[in-house]
Write an enzyme that holds these catalytic residues in place. Sequence first.
Site, PDB file in Angstrom:
ATOM      1  N   ASP A 179     -35.279  27.381  86.287  1.00 41.44           N
ATOM      2  CA  ASP A 179     -34.248  26.360  86.460  1.00 41.44           C
ATOM      3  C   ASP A 179     -34.230  25.938  87.920  1.00 41.44           C
ATOM      4  OD1 ASP A 179     -32.054  24.740  85.699  1.00 41.44           O
ATOM      5  OD2 ASP A 179     -30.682  26.208  86.571  1.00 41.44           O
ATOM      6  N   GLU A 273     -37.833  22.462  83.452  1.00 46.42           N
ATOM      7  CA  GLU A 273     -37.172  21.221  83.080  1.00 46.42           C
ATOM      8  C   GLU A 273     -37.981  20.047  83.597  1.00 46.42           C
ATOM      9  OE1 GLU A 273     -32.442  20.927  83.109  1.00 46.42           O
ATOM     10  OE2 GLU A 273     -33.269  22.130  84.725  1.00 46.42           O
ATOM     11  N   CYS A 350     -18.647  33.828  71.894  1.00 44.45           N
ATOM     12  CA  CYS A 350     -19.092  35.222  71.761  1.00 44.45           C
ATOM     13  C   CYS A 350     -18.645  36.088  72.940  1.00 44.45           C
ATOM     14  CB  CYS A 350     -20.610  35.298  71.584  1.00 44.45           C
ATOM     15  SG  CYS A 350     -21.542  34.956  73.091  1.00 44.45           S
ATOM     16  N   ASP A 357     -26.877  29.520  86.427  1.00 43.09           N
ATOM     17  CA  ASP A 357     -28.300  29.196  86.579  1.00 43.09           C
ATOM     18  C   ASP A 357     -29.195  30.102  85.736  1.00 43.09           C
ATOM     19  OD1 ASP A 357     -27.598  27.249  88.447  1.00 43.09           O
ATOM     20  OD2 ASP A 357     -27.668  28.685  90.092  1.00 43.09           O
TER      21      ASP A 357
END
Length: 383
Positions: A179, A273, A350, A357
């Site tokens: 990322d 990405e 959850c 990040d």
Amino acid sequence: MPKQILKAHKVRLYPNEEQQIFFAKSFGCTRFIWNRMLSDKIDHYNEHKTELKNTPAHYKKEFEWLKEVDSLALANVQQNLRAAYSKFFKGGFGFPKFKKKGHRDSYTTNNQKGTVAITANSVKLPKIGHIKAKFPAMINGLIKSATVSKEPTGKYFVSLLVETIVEPLPKTYSNIGIDLGLTDFIVLSDGTRVANPKFLSKLQCKLAREQKILAKRREFAKTANRKLSDSRNYQKQKIKVAKVYERITNCRKDFLHKLSFNLIKNHDVIAIEDLNVKGMVKNKKLAKAISDSSWSAFTTMLAYKADWYGKTLVKIDRWYPSSKTCSGCAHVLTKAELPLQVRSWNCPSCQQKHDRDINASINILNEGLKLATLKTVGATGLA
Ligand SMILES: [Zn+2]
């Protein structure tokens, strides 16, 4: 399987005075022929609505001095101009531009049976012979072409394109998601954060300082009614700025090469990405612009290194909500639930606690593995 690739090696040249004059002539002639062929093409099109098929040979009679430089350098201009035209017609690229003096001065020649060669401390080029050189590393393999350039700092380089055999790197059975960090350069799905190197931000501060001084000297020359080319202080400062810029570029490249190589070496599938870098680079802020262009250079390096070394790079669609999705249960937050300043959050579904990040990079990895599997299945015809 070993792979044959073309690898560029940048070598510093130390031309003597006579050789510097030859280079200046070569830069001048290639720039001249580019601009002249381009403007003739434009004029011809405006008059006849067809493309003018001109070649450097057409100009050698009228401009005898074109014969003084390497004819391959001129032939390469013709090829580059043709490539620029076809890029333009294919779309996405602007119309070929005229070249300005002193802006990326360079020329390219080809190796024809040893016309370009190297020794331990020199590079041989057509029409000029041996030029003193300093090699950063051993160069093995067939040299295909050589591009000589003069940087704004006044340094000369030659970039040698060399046929090289690379062996694939062994499988590691490890995969990774990357990322693009906000404060860090990148954050990995295994929890590693890779910071932007400290020297880079220091050099960026220095660059901003030197640029301020340069702007002042420009103003000063203006009020004194002096041409910038006659202002010694301005010219001196301009080289100083170029030198800092060159250091930033080199440090950054070095950092990105090491980082991309390590990721390729240590993992089999690398997921990132696919950011819209074109839009990002338009940003005017210096530090931001540098980190954006770092990201684009970094992904380029990952792509060709993955190809060289037999690894898989997967690019994730930039609209995929990697930050807002819980990597544990796939619950997706709304934009309002996860503003940019929130660095960690608890999943309302959850209850898992997430670092923003790291969670994003895990999602990128999972999405990447899905796409990589689809690709392999598709390729073997089982889909
Ligand atoms: Zn969850």
